[in-house]
Structure formats: structure tokens, C-alpha cells
Motif scaffolding. Structure first.
Motif, PDB file in Angstrom:
ATOM      1  N   ARG A  59       4.703   1.239   9.797  1.00 21.20           N
ATOM      2  CA  ARG A  59       5.868   0.834   9.007  1.00 21.20           C
ATOM      3  C   ARG A  59       5.555  -0.307   8.036  1.00 21.20           C
ATOM      4  O   ARG A  59       6.453  -0.788   7.337  1.00 21.20           O
ATOM      5  N   SER A  60       4.285  -0.718   7.968  1.00 23.29           N
ATOM      6  CA  SER A  60       3.924  -1.799   7.054  1.00 23.29           C
ATOM      7  C   SER A  60       3.415  -1.279   5.712  1.00 23.29           C
ATOM      8  O   SER A  60       3.120  -2.074   4.817  1.00 23.29           O
ATOM      9  N   VAL A  61       3.287   0.029   5.566  1.00 24.24           N
ATOM     10  CA  VAL A  61       2.845   0.629   4.307  1.00 24.24           C
ATOM     11  C   VAL A  61       3.919   1.605   3.838  1.00 24.24           C
ATOM     12  O   VAL A  61       4.896   1.882   4.542  1.00 24.24           O
ATOM     13  N   TYR A  62       3.729   2.120   2.620  1.00 25.12           N
ATOM     14  CA  TYR A  62       4.658   3.079   2.037  1.00 25.12           C
ATOM     15  C   TYR A  62       4.015   4.460   1.974  1.00 25.12           C
ATOM     16  O   TYR A  62       2.778   4.594   2.007  1.00 25.12           O
ATOM     17  N   TYR A  63       4.863   5.471   1.833  1.00 23.11           N
ATOM     18  CA  TYR A  63       4.411   6.869   1.847  1.00 23.11           C
ATOM     19  C   TYR A  63       5.122   7.617   0.730  1.00 23.11           C
ATOM     20  O   TYR A  63       6.356   7.658   0.697  1.00 23.11           O
ATOM     21  N   ASP A  64       4.351   8.186  -0.208  1.00 22.05           N
ATOM     22  CA  ASP A  64       5.027   9.044  -1.178  1.00 22.05           C
ATOM     23  C   ASP A  64       5.113  10.466  -0.612  1.00 22.05           C
ATOM     24  O   ASP A  64       4.361  10.837   0.294  1.00 22.05           O
ATOM     25  N   VAL A  65       6.043  11.233  -1.134  1.00 22.27           N
ATOM     26  CA  VAL A  65       6.291  12.575  -0.592  1.00 22.27           C
ATOM     27  C   VAL A  65       5.725  13.655  -1.500  1.00 22.27           C
ATOM     28  O   VAL A  65       6.151  14.813  -1.439  1.00 22.27           O
ATOM     29  N   TRP A  77       0.842  -1.195   0.000  1.00 24.39           N
ATOM     30  CA  TRP A  77       0.000   0.000   0.000  1.00 24.39           C
ATOM     31  C   TRP A  77       0.882   1.252   0.000  1.00 24.39           C
ATOM     32  O   TRP A  77       1.825   1.335   0.779  1.00 24.39           O
ATOM     33  N   ILE A  78       0.554   2.221  -0.851  1.00 18.32           N
ATOM     34  CA  ILE A  78       1.236   3.512  -0.849  1.00 18.32           C
ATOM     35  C   ILE A  78       0.231   4.570  -0.425  1.00 18.32           C
ATOM     36  O   ILE A  78      -0.792   4.778  -1.093  1.00 18.32           O
ATOM     37  N   LEU A  79       0.500   5.233   0.686  1.00 20.15           N
ATOM     38  CA  LEU A  79      -0.341   6.345   1.127  1.00 20.15           C
ATOM     39  C   LEU A  79       0.158   7.630   0.479  1.00 20.15           C
ATOM     40  O   LEU A  79       1.340   7.969   0.578  1.00 20.15           O
ATOM     41  N   SER A  80      -0.743   8.342  -0.167  1.00 16.67           N
ATOM     42  CA  SER A  80      -0.384   9.573  -0.866  1.00 16.67           C
ATOM     43  C   SER A  80      -0.049  10.703   0.088  1.00 16.67           C
ATOM     44  O   SER A  80      -0.452  10.705   1.253  1.00 16.67           O
ATOM     45  N   VAL A 127       8.674   6.353  10.182  1.00 20.51           N
ATOM     46  CA  VAL A 127       8.664   5.101   9.417  1.00 20.51           C
ATOM     47  C   VAL A 127      10.012   4.750   8.798  1.00 20.51           C
ATOM     48  O   VAL A 127      10.209   3.601   8.382  1.00 20.51           O
ATOM     49  N   GLY A 128      10.922   5.697   8.673  1.00 17.42           N
ATOM     50  CA  GLY A 128      12.219   5.417   8.084  1.00 17.42           C
ATOM     51  C   GLY A 128      12.221   5.553   6.573  1.00 17.42           C
ATOM     52  O   GLY A 128      11.182   5.445   5.912  1.00 17.42           O
ATOM     53  N   THR A 129      13.389   5.774   5.997  1.00 21.58           N
ATOM     54  CA  THR A 129      13.478   6.052   4.562  1.00 21.58           C
ATOM     55  C   THR A 129      13.223   4.836   3.689  1.00 21.58           C
ATOM     56  O   THR A 129      12.984   4.980   2.484  1.00 21.58           O
TER      57      THR A 129
END
Length: 321
Positions: free
Chosen positions: A238-244, A199-202, A260-262
Motif C-alpha cells: 500500500r506504499s506504492v501506486y498501481y496503474d490499471v 512509485w507507480i507499478l505498471s 491496496v484500495g482505490t
């Protein structure tokens, strides 16, 4: 290593025609113009972006109240996106459109996206007609995505119900909707039952990284929440991703790194909607190396994306320069 923009949009003519037919002649505060690969490539070249992973959406995804229209529109824009990738295999990827709320329609289009078109993943809008991603109504869709190890861009849209406020909702309501999706995924157990979905959270996760400590307090305070979660809340973060995309100020970047870390962060621009944020007189504003340092910039700018977008990685390795 290539710089990969995982959050960037295309608006092919059939999609704009549908918006206009529904009296939507603006989106996110931005006037609509026809999208072309050439214009998108100019933007990418100007800002040193090698690959843009496209998603086609506006105030909503492809559902405007008519399921048959949504089915046809999703098929149309996905086929157009696949043509763009065939023409520019090293410059573009595509997250396919999924025509929820119809579950059978969504499952059929997932097969088309992966088996016929070979796209890189899918996008889901935060909610469709008031039903949020994570709701049990769409369990079969999560199961299908999990079986494919899918990468899913979660993108906010206009909430179904909002207070009567005098400013455009993209300023605040969109990021709140992303936060609601994360809570729905956690408290309905979707992140536990379907661990193979990326999952990527916008937009930096909306307010998720900032409110992580508040989320963590809920199971300690309310018995019902203790029965819903299987892991400490920070592990879910930390189980999902995050775009910047539109979330790359130093304060936001620092918050994400701390929370969450890089290795969970991805580069994104939100172009074309964020076009006015890319000011040529302030080119350092979006420089990942300045924001993060060289090693972390490589992870956020390319390594993490290539790990969860294997078809894109294969194209970049195979296609001639």
C-alpha cells in the motif's frame, strides 16, 4: 474532473531511428509507427481521456549498450516531450527518461528534467543490463528522487535472461519483471529509506497484488528476510501506486481493490502498444465507473494522479480551456 492516463507512450522520430539502428523494428509485439500529437489526441478524444502523461520507451529505455548514446537520446526525447507539453499544456504531461546505468548521467538529467524542463516526473525501466531498480548501485539516484518528492513510473522491459519460450515476452515476462522490481525495492530497503518517492507499478503491479500473501510469508519463514523488512509486507503493497493499463478486467480490478484500495490505483491505457485492445464495439470494457462505481472511478481516474503530479495539477488549473 479530468480523466488522466498516467501510462501512455510516445515514440518521437529520433527514438524510432535509434531502435532501427539497433535492429529493433518491433516492440512489445507492435509494429513501430511515427508518433504524432494529433494521432494521440484522436485516441484520447475517442475514449474520453483528457490528459496523457507520456513516457518514451520500447523494449528498453534509452540505453542500448552505449552510455553516451543513452545520455544524448534521453536529452533529445525529454526536450521533445517538453515541447509537446508547452504546445498542449492541458492535454499532455511527460515522465522524463533517465539514462541509467550511468549514475552521474542520470543525476545530471534529473536536474534537466526538473529544473530546466519542469516535467511531471520520470520513468525508470525495471532493469538496465540486468541491474534492477532498487539495487544499491543506484543509491544516489533514489536519494535525488526522494529529495524532489518525485513521481516515478516503473515500466517493465525485456528481461536480460529469459527461458527459450515460443511466445512473445510481453505476455508474461514483462509483468514478472515488474514483480521483481517490487521485491528488490522492498528487500533492499529502498521503500523504507526513501519514503517521499511516489512509485507507480505498471500493469496493475504485475503479479504483486496477487502474490502479496506469498511475499508476506517470506519473513515468517526465513530469518534473513525478517532482518530486511521493517514493516508488514501488506504495508509495502500500500506504499506504492498501481496503474490499471492492460489490467482493467473485473478480476484484476477486484484484486487491486482488495489488496491496496482505490486510493492507490491510477488510470492507464498503455497506448500506443495497447491500441488493439481499445475496441469501439466494446466501449464499456474500460469504463472505470462500470468497474468501480462513480466515487472510486473519480479517485482512480483523476484525484490520485493530481495528488502525485502537482505540476500537471497546476497547469490544469492555470491554463485556459
Amino acid at each position: 474532473m479530468p480523466k488522466i492516463d498516467v501510462h501512455t507512450h510516445f515514440l518521437p522520430e529520433p527514438y524510432i531511428e535509434t531502435l532501427v539502428r539497433h535492429d529493433i523494428n518491433w516492440t512489445g509485439g507492435v509494429d513501430l509507427d511515427p508518433w504524432t500529437p494529433a494521432a494521440h489526441l484522436r485516441f484520447m478524444d475517442d475514449w474520453g481521456i483528457d490528459v496523457g502523461v507520456l513516457s518514451c520507451l520500447a523494449e528498453t529505455g534509452v540505453y542500448f549498450g552505449d552510455q553516451r548514446e543513452a545520455d544524448e537520446l534521453a536529452r533529445n526525447v525529454n526536450d521533445i516531450g517538453a515541447d509537446v507539453v508547452r504546445q498542449y499544456p492541458r492535454r499532455f504531461g511527460v515522465f522524463g527518461a533517465v539514462p541509467l546505468p550511468g549514475v552521474d548521467s542520470a543525476l545530471a538529467e534529473l536536474d534537466h528534467i526538473y529544473d530546466d524542463l519542469g516535467l511531471d516526473g520520470v520513468y525508470l525501466v525495471s532493469q538496465v543490463d540486468g541491474t534492477y531498480v532498487g539495487d544499491p548501485k543506484w543509491e544516489a539516484v533514489y536519494d535525488a528522487l526522494d529529495k524532489r518528492g518525485a513521481t516515478v513510473l516503473l515500466h517493465p522491459v525485456e528481461p536480460k535472461q529469459t527461458p527459450d519460450l515460443p511466445w512473445q515476452h510481453w505476455i508474461g515476462e514483462y509483468v514478472f519483471d515488474t514483480t521483481r522490481v517490487f521485491m528488490t525495492l522492498v528487500f533492499h530497503g529502498v521503500l523504507d529509506r526513501y519514503p517521499h518517492i511516489n512509485w507507480i507499478l505498471s500493469h496493475g503491479g504485475g503479479t504483486v497484488p496477487y502474490l502479496g500473501h506469498r511475499f508476506a510469508a517470506a519473513p515468517r519463514v526465513v530469518q534473513a528476510y525478517r532482518e530486511l523488512v521493517r514493516r508488514p509486507i501488506p504495508e509495502y503493497l500500500r506504499s506504492v501506486y498501481y496503474d490499471v493499463a492492460v489490467a482493467d478486467s473485473q478480476v484484476q480490478i477486484n484484486t487491486l481493490v482488495d489488496a491496496v484500495g482505490t486510493d492507490r490505483m491510477l488510470f492507464g491505457t498503455d497506448w500506443i502498444y495497447a491500441d488493439k485492445l481499445f475496441d469501439h464495439t466494446r466501449t464499456g470494457e474500460h469504463d472505470l465507473t462500470r468497474l468501480l462505481g462513480a466515487d472510486a472511478a473519480r479517485r482512480v481516474g483523476s484525484d490520485n494522479a493530481l495528488r502525485i503530479l502537482p505540476r500537471l495539477a497546476e497547469r490544469l488549473a492555470a491554463a485556459p480551456r
